[in-house]
Scaffold this active site. Structure first.
Site, PDB file in Angstrom:
ATOM      1  N   LYS A 141       0.817  -1.214   0.000  1.00  0.00           N
ATOM      2  CA  LYS A 141       0.000   0.000   0.000  1.00  0.00           C
ATOM      3  C   LYS A 141       0.858   1.276   0.000  1.00  0.00           C
ATOM      4  O   LYS A 141       0.620   2.186  -0.773  1.00  0.00           O
ATOM      5  CB  LYS A 141      -0.924   0.027   1.230  1.00  0.00           C
ATOM      6  CG  LYS A 141      -1.844  -1.174   1.332  1.00  0.00           C
ATOM      7  CD  LYS A 141      -2.759  -1.077   2.547  1.00  0.00           C
ATOM      8  CE  LYS A 141      -2.041  -1.156   3.883  1.00  0.00           C
ATOM      9  NZ  LYS A 141      -1.566  -2.500   4.271  1.00  0.00           N
ATOM     10  N   ARG A 153      -8.651   0.838   9.750  1.00  0.00           N
ATOM     11  CA  ARG A 153      -8.160  -0.501  10.025  1.00  0.00           C
ATOM     12  C   ARG A 153      -9.141  -1.298  10.867  1.00  0.00           C
ATOM     13  O   ARG A 153      -8.895  -2.463  11.156  1.00  0.00           O
ATOM     14  CB  ARG A 153      -6.854  -0.384  10.788  1.00  0.00           C
ATOM     15  CG  ARG A 153      -5.661  -0.993  10.115  1.00  0.00           C
ATOM     16  CD  ARG A 153      -4.547  -0.881  11.124  1.00  0.00           C
ATOM     17  NE  ARG A 153      -3.309  -1.469  10.732  1.00  0.00           N
ATOM     18  CZ  ARG A 153      -2.412  -0.898   9.943  1.00  0.00           C
ATOM     19  NH1 ARG A 153      -2.653   0.260   9.405  1.00  0.00           N
ATOM     20  NH2 ARG A 153      -1.281  -1.500   9.694  1.00  0.00           N
ATOM     21  N   ARG A 198      12.049  -6.957   4.023  1.00  0.00           N
ATOM     22  CA  ARG A 198      12.012  -5.507   3.837  1.00  0.00           C
ATOM     23  C   ARG A 198      13.106  -4.829   4.666  1.00  0.00           C
ATOM     24  O   ARG A 198      13.343  -5.189   5.812  1.00  0.00           O
ATOM     25  CB  ARG A 198      10.642  -4.977   4.259  1.00  0.00           C
ATOM     26  CG  ARG A 198      10.530  -3.464   4.218  1.00  0.00           C
ATOM     27  CD  ARG A 198       9.114  -3.025   4.132  1.00  0.00           C
ATOM     28  NE  ARG A 198       8.409  -3.138   5.405  1.00  0.00           N
ATOM     29  CZ  ARG A 198       7.142  -2.758   5.582  1.00  0.00           C
ATOM     30  NH1 ARG A 198       6.447  -2.273   4.565  1.00  0.00           N
ATOM     31  NH2 ARG A 198       6.572  -2.886   6.754  1.00  0.00           N
ATOM     32  N   ARG A 244      12.589  -2.875  10.296  1.00  0.00           N
ATOM     33  CA  ARG A 244      11.612  -2.398  11.256  1.00  0.00           C
ATOM     34  C   ARG A 244      11.393  -3.463  12.314  1.00  0.00           C
ATOM     35  O   ARG A 244      11.294  -4.631  12.001  1.00  0.00           O
ATOM     36  CB  ARG A 244      10.281  -2.107  10.543  1.00  0.00           C
ATOM     37  CG  ARG A 244       9.952  -0.643  10.419  1.00  0.00           C
ATOM     38  CD  ARG A 244       8.839  -0.417   9.448  1.00  0.00           C
ATOM     39  NE  ARG A 244       7.558  -1.002   9.893  1.00  0.00           N
ATOM     40  CZ  ARG A 244       6.419  -0.848   9.225  1.00  0.00           C
ATOM     41  NH1 ARG A 244       6.384  -0.153   8.100  1.00  0.00           N
ATOM     42  NH2 ARG A 244       5.307  -1.386   9.671  1.00  0.00           N
ATOM     43  N   ARG A 265       0.762  -9.527  13.165  1.00  0.00           N
ATOM     44  CA  ARG A 265       0.096  -8.430  12.449  1.00  0.00           C
ATOM     45  C   ARG A 265      -0.912  -8.990  11.466  1.00  0.00           C
ATOM     46  O   ARG A 265      -1.977  -8.418  11.258  1.00  0.00           O
ATOM     47  CB  ARG A 265       1.128  -7.569  11.719  1.00  0.00           C
ATOM     48  CG  ARG A 265       1.845  -6.586  12.640  1.00  0.00           C
ATOM     49  CD  ARG A 265       3.158  -6.130  12.063  1.00  0.00           C
ATOM     50  NE  ARG A 265       3.038  -5.290  10.880  1.00  0.00           N
ATOM     51  CZ  ARG A 265       4.008  -5.130   9.982  1.00  0.00           C
ATOM     52  NH1 ARG A 265       5.155  -5.748  10.125  1.00  0.00           N
ATOM     53  NH2 ARG A 265       3.824  -4.354   8.951  1.00  0.00           N
TER      54      ARG A 265
HETATM   55  P1  ADP Z   1       1.632  -2.207   7.947  1.00  0.00           P
HETATM   56  O1  ADP Z   1       2.909  -2.430   7.229  1.00  0.00           O
HETATM   57  O2  ADP Z   1       1.271  -3.248   8.954  1.00  0.00           O
HETATM   58  O3  ADP Z   1       0.501  -1.781   7.072  1.00  0.00           O
HETATM   59  P2  ADP Z   1       1.752   0.436   9.051  1.00  0.00           P
HETATM   60  O4  ADP Z   1       3.033   1.081   8.793  1.00  0.00           O
HETATM   61  O5  ADP Z   1       0.554   0.866   8.295  1.00  0.00           O
HETATM   62  O6  ADP Z   1       1.988  -1.111   8.967  1.00  0.00           O
HETATM   63  O7  ADP Z   1       1.405   0.565  10.602  1.00  0.00           O
HETATM   64  C1  ADP Z   1       2.304   0.148  11.610  1.00  0.00           C
HETATM   65  C2  ADP Z   1       1.623   0.065  12.956  1.00  0.00           C
HETATM   66  O8  ADP Z   1       1.015   1.335  13.286  1.00  0.00           O
HETATM   67  C3  ADP Z   1       0.452  -0.913  13.015  1.00  0.00           C
HETATM   68  O9  ADP Z   1       0.877  -2.218  13.254  1.00  0.00           O
HETATM   69  C4  ADP Z   1      -0.354  -0.329  14.184  1.00  0.00           C
HETATM   70  O10 ADP Z   1       0.215  -0.627  15.428  1.00  0.00           O
HETATM   71  C5  ADP Z   1      -0.217   1.160  13.967  1.00  0.00           C
HETATM   72  N1  ADP Z   1      -1.319   1.684  13.119  1.00  0.00           N
HETATM   73  C6  ADP Z   1      -1.194   2.234  11.881  1.00  0.00           C
HETATM   74  N2  ADP Z   1      -2.393   2.602  11.389  1.00  0.00           N
HETATM   75  C7  ADP Z   1      -3.301   2.283  12.322  1.00  0.00           C
HETATM   76  C8  ADP Z   1      -4.713   2.389  12.417  1.00  0.00           C
HETATM   77  N3  ADP Z   1      -5.450   2.911  11.409  1.00  0.00           N
HETATM   78  N4  ADP Z   1      -5.327   1.929  13.545  1.00  0.00           N
HETATM   79  C9  ADP Z   1      -4.618   1.403  14.550  1.00  0.00           C
HETATM   80  N5  ADP Z   1      -3.292   1.262  14.528  1.00  0.00           N
HETATM   81  C10 ADP Z   1      -2.615   1.689  13.440  1.00  0.00           C
END
Ligand code: ADP
Ligand code: ZN
Length: 214
Positions: A14, A89, A128, A161, A172
């Site tokens: 994404k 989410r 990654r 990360r 996750r």
């Molecule tokens: P991913 O690669 O899992 O899509 P992101 O970079 O989008 O990861 O998000 C990393 C972390 O930030 C998530 O695992 C969560 O803890 C938090 N997070 C991000 N967006 C949200 C959201 N909309 N609601 C709740 N937690 C979020």
């Protein structure tokens, strides 16, 4: 005006797709993950709390996320539209977004769901690596840096990360299936859902998205 929501498992690409598309569509890329990583690095009490949640692979509480996105959508640069990456989410968040858009007099263009199976997700994320200086994203298998583990641009060592370690990635994915997949179904019911195959490669995915918004 193009108002997009990007849905899909962690590692669906994404963020990568969004970064490509902002150049072509001239709208901001709003990544709640990036915003929380910033907060987590701030060293404040709130930051430390969020850092802990993220390192476990859990979700930040809805209220906090909703408030942050609401503020962000009010900013001037969103007047031409937005790409929301990583939000909503949870179904709770999806409903909150509906409210925000209503208040702003806006309508969602599409919720785009990038479909990618779990094993592909795990392979992508555990490989990654990120440049701590410029944020460029690499993948040891599909997009390796030119020199071993160094950013092509900054020449500093790449990092992983904390939440890209395999056991956290699996967690996750479980949280995603439980909390976020219902959001896909939610948009399915509103007629705003578009499903794309997230395994066909960056260029083809971008092409498909551009077809949807033009
Ligand atoms: P991913 O690669 O899992 O899509 P992101 O970079 O989008 O990861 O998000 C990393 C972390 O930030 C998530 O695992 C969560 O803890 C938090 N997070 C991000 N967006 C949200 C959201 N909309 N609601 C709740 N937690 C979020
Ligand atoms: Zn760099």
């Amino acid at each position: 005006m193009v108002n997009l929501v990007f849905l899909g498992p962690p590692g669906a690409g994404k963020g990568t797709y969004a970064k490509e598309l902002v150049k072509k569509l001239n709208i901001p890329h709003i990544s709640t993950g990036d915003m929380f990583r910033e907060t987590a690095a701030s060293g404040t009490e709130l930051g430390n709390k969020i850092k802990e949640i993220m390192e476990r692979g859990d979700l930040v509480p809805d209220e906090l996320v909703n408030q942050m996105v609401k503020e962000r959508l009010k900013r001037d640069d969103c007047s031409s539209g937005f790409i929301l990456d990583g939000y909503p989410r949870t179904v709770e968040q999806a409903k909150a977004l509906d409210e925000m858009l209503k208040e702003l007099g806006r309508e969602l263009t599409w919720a785009i769901f990038f479909d990618v199976p779990e094993e592909v997700v795990v392979r992508r994320l555990t490989n990654r690596r990120i440049c701590p200086k410029c944020g460029r994203i690499y993948n040891l298998l599909t997009m390796p840096p030119k020199e071993d583990n160094l950013c092509d641009v900054c020449k500093v060592p790449l990092v992983q990360r904390e939440d890209d370690r395999e056991e956290v990635v699996r967690r996750r994915y479980r949280v995603y299936m439980e909390k976020t997949f219902p959001v896909v179904e939610y948009y399915g019911k509103t007629g705003k859902l578009q499903k794309l195959d997230g395994t066909v490669g960056l260029e083809r995915v971008i092409e498909e998205v551009l077809k949807l918004v033009k």
